[in-house]
Design a protein around this motif. Structure first.
Motif, PDB file in Angstrom:
ATOM      1  N   THR A  46       0.847  -1.187   0.000  1.00  0.00           N
ATOM      2  CA  THR A  46       0.000   0.000   0.000  1.00  0.00           C
ATOM      3  C   THR A  46       0.888   1.245   0.000  1.00  0.00           C
ATOM      4  OG1 THR A  46      -2.139   0.643   0.936  1.00  0.00           O
ATOM      5  CG2 THR A  46      -0.343   0.429   2.468  1.00  0.00           C
ATOM      6  N   GLY A  47       0.418   2.291  -0.684  1.00  0.00           N
ATOM      7  CA  GLY A  47       1.289   3.430  -0.928  1.00  0.00           C
ATOM      8  C   GLY A  47       1.297   4.499   0.138  1.00  0.00           C
ATOM      9  N   CYS A  48       0.310   4.476   1.033  1.00  0.00           N
ATOM     10  CA  CYS A  48       0.227   5.522   2.066  1.00  0.00           C
ATOM     11  C   CYS A  48      -0.709   5.044   3.168  1.00  0.00           C
ATOM     12  CB  CYS A  48      -0.275   6.838   1.446  1.00  0.00           C
ATOM     13  SG  CYS A  48      -2.060   6.890   1.222  1.00  0.00           S
ATOM     14  N   SER A 108      -4.211   3.139   3.079  1.00  0.00           N
ATOM     15  CA  SER A 108      -4.231   1.669   3.113  1.00  0.00           C
ATOM     16  C   SER A 108      -5.257   1.042   2.174  1.00  0.00           C
ATOM     17  CB  SER A 108      -4.490   1.197   4.560  1.00  0.00           C
ATOM     18  OG  SER A 108      -4.267  -0.176   4.658  1.00  0.00           O
TER      19      SER A 108
HETATM   20 FE1  SF4 Z   1      -2.369   3.798  -2.451  1.00  0.00          FE
HETATM   21 FE2  SF4 Z   1      -4.819   4.539  -1.725  1.00  0.00          FE
HETATM   22 FE3  SF4 Z   1      -2.699   5.746  -0.604  1.00  0.00          FE
HETATM   23 FE4  SF4 Z   1      -3.281   6.208  -3.149  1.00  0.00          FE
HETATM   24  S1  SF4 Z   1      -4.575   6.735  -1.385  1.00  0.00           S
HETATM   25  S2  SF4 Z   1      -1.262   5.712  -2.307  1.00  0.00           S
HETATM   26  S3  SF4 Z   1      -4.101   4.239  -3.842  1.00  0.00           S
HETATM   27  S4  SF4 Z   1      -3.245   3.599  -0.386  1.00  0.00           S
END
Ligand code: SF4
Length: 571
Positions: free
Chosen positions: A488-490, A493
């Motif tokens: 997951t990027g941030c 989640s």
């Molecule tokens: Fe990933 Fe959702 Fe965060 Fe964008 S908002 S980086 S898609 S976890």
């Protein structure tokens, strides 16, 4: 399979029926806020010159958070004129309209990319070949050539320019799909067990109930503009997980046998509340037992209770969880009860028959259906397929099945209703379009959010890293059981890293020479349903390049030292 009745208007209290007939949420608060002036262009707004001091939910204007101010100024669904105007001028939305576009499922993804992303709604993840082909054609003509399957059994299309946005929305509607309310503070795609209706082990076909709630939301304008996003899932009790316990409301099918509490034996739903795994919390049982038909009015009542009472001042405390944390489940249910025409039925969880355990990676491969036919689960690496692959899958579903396609929360798809004699041809057709129907122990549970190639919040290229990591582990470790890896990027989640056997959340990592590289914090030991667990953080701030060999060693140690039946999840 279920022929149980759907809810009727008799299941709604007079209070909720008032909502059903009102087409603007402000109607409900006219006593508090002067409202409902109609502008020359037909839109509704506050009366000209009215001394407005609160929003429609009674929160003082000066206390509203930024997004609430935007909603107060103009309802997000009223931004279609802006979408049209921007299509004419070729401009992307600005300021508050960026947020309002999301009410139509359109996300301006700058600075990750100068384009718009479309997020659809696919009730229960169920669509047909014609609709899948329509999505492929939208992507071919107006997007970037790839379709992304999401962790809410949904489809996203990227690379759309302002000029193409109205055409995308029109084509979507013409295909019998919609994106209304797919983003911003709205109820997200209603999910359902992806094999429901043909799963030999399930208790009830939940698709009719998921569809029912989906359409109810679409047709009731007051159910837009919640304090924050809201997730609902229906679990049929079948073999394939829909991760119901990660939702704000998880309806879990159970069987109730003979009892001394006056409840007729049969199939019911337990209502689980406040799953939000990004905040390390699974949904917990509310003590309430519902007939299938009761789930819709109860969901609507609970959501309306949340709409009226959720926090509109602090985005970090605006999810349902925080209201229920403050009030407790008893008061939350009391307030919900006020909106219902029937009494919520309390029934001990211990007297309910627990559904069969989920089959990890059961969404892939060939499986028998309850009616003698077969379904095949197709692996879509980190959920991304090309236009050609989508068109090929639509063809396969129509040629060998009855056209049905099911999307899973594991970013993959299922084609059901296949005859045994066609299975070899189906397998060959899937391979011919460059996809696979069987999976390795790693690729079957490799989940990744959009990452920094298309999401401004991301600290790393999650999809790219997931593919590289999966391929590395497949070549270096001979795993003999499924292991789920979620990237997951941030902290939002979207890929639910806390429920992965291995979870990775992206961070920027400072190197010795003072540069910054893409990296991850790593959590281990998560699971859902019968293997439920929030993964614990083991490593922090590792550059991505160090992670593949580290996980290789970890998995090899597990294989060498595990006890007989010890899974990675419990290792
Ligand atoms: Fe990933 Fe959702 Fe965060 Fe964008 S908002 S980086 S898609 S976890």
């Amino acid at each position: 399979m279920s022929n149980l009745p759907l809810p009727t208007s008799a299941d709604f209290s007079e209070d909720q029926k008032a909502y059903l007939t009102g087409f603007f949420s402000g109607v409900l608060h006219r006593d508090k806020v002067p409202f409902l002036g109609q502008l020359a262009d037909g839109r509704f707004t506050h009366e000209a010159g009215a001394d407005v001091t609160e929003n429609v939910h009674g929160t003082p204007l000066e206390d509203l958070c930024r997004e609430e101010r935007i909603k107060h100024e103009k309802h997000g669904l009223d931004s279609y004129d802006t979408i049209l105007a921007n299509a004419g001028s070729g401009e992307f939305p600005r300021d508050g309209d960026i947020f309002r576009y999301k009410f139509h499922g359109l996300f301006y993804v700058t600075p990750a990319e100068e384009s718009i992303m479309l997020r659809c709604r696919v009730a229960g993840g169920a669509l047909d070949g014609r609709q899948f082909r329509a999505l492929a054609n939208i992507t071919r003509d107006l997007g970037n050539g790839f379709l992304d399957m999401t962790t809410r059994a949904n489809v996203q299309v990227r690379g759309i320019l302002p000029e193409g946005a109205p055409e995308v929305l029109m084509r979507l509607s013409e295909a019998g799909l919609t994106s209304q309310g797919a983003g911003a503070d709205n109820i997200r795609n209603i999910t359902a067990s992806p094999t429901t209706g043909f799963d030999p082990g399930e208790l009830i076909d939940v698709l009719p109930y998921a569809r029912s709630l989906h359409h109810y939301i679409l047709k009731n304008r007051d159910l837009y503009g919640l304090p924050r996003k809201f997730n609902v899932a229906y679990d049929s009790g079948g073999a394939v997980s829909v991760c119901a316990d990660t939702n704000d409301i998880g309806f879990q099918a159970v069987r109730v046998g003979a009892n001394e509490l006056g409840v007729e034996p049969g199939i019911y739903f337990r209502m689980q509340l406040c799953g939000i795994t990004g905040h390390k919390q699974f949904a917990s049982d509310s003590g309430v037992l519902l007939t299938p038909a009761e789930t819709l009015p109860v969901a609507a009542a609970l959501i309306r209770m949340f709409i009226e009472n959720g926090d509109r001042t602090n985005r970090n405390k605006a999810r349902l969880k925080y209201l229920v944390d403050e009030w407790g489940i008893p008061k939350s249910l009391e307030e919900t009860q006020k909106k219902l025409a029937f009494t919520l039925r309390k029934f001990p969880l211990e007297l309910c028959e627990v559904p069969t355990p989920k089959v990890k990676h059961g969404h892939l491969g060939i499986h028998p259906q309850s009616d003698g036919r077969f379904y095949i689960g197709i692996l879509m690496p980190v959920g991304r397929i090309t236009v050609g692959q989508a068109q090929a899958l639509a063809d396969i579903a129509e040629k060998y099945g009855n056209g049905d396609i099911r999307l899973t929360v594991w970013q993959n798809a299922i084609i059901p209703n296949l005859r045994e004699e066609d299975l070899e041809a189906v397998k060959a057709a899937i391979l011919a379009c460059g996809l696979a129907w069987s999976a390795t122990s790693v690729s079957g549970g490799l989940v990744a959010c959009t990452g920094n190639k298309g999401c401004k919040y991301a600290s790393a290229d999650t999809k790219g890293h997931a593919l590289k990591l999966g391929s590395y582990l497949e070549q270096t470790v001979a795993l003999d059981q499924p292991v789920n890896i979620h990237l997951t990027g941030c902290p939002h989640s979207c890929a639910q890293h806390y429920i992965g056997d291995i979870g990775m959340i992206a961070v920027k990592v400072k190197t010795a020479d003072g540069n910054s590289v893409e990296g991850y914090n790593i959590v281990l030991g998560g699971g859902t349903d019968d293997t439920r667990g929030i993964a614990r953080e083991i490593w922090k701030g590792l550059p991505y390049d160090e992670i593949p060999p580290l996980l290789e060693s970890l998995l090899k140690v597990y294989l060498a030292t595990r006890l007989d039946d010890e899974t990675f999840n419990t290792f």
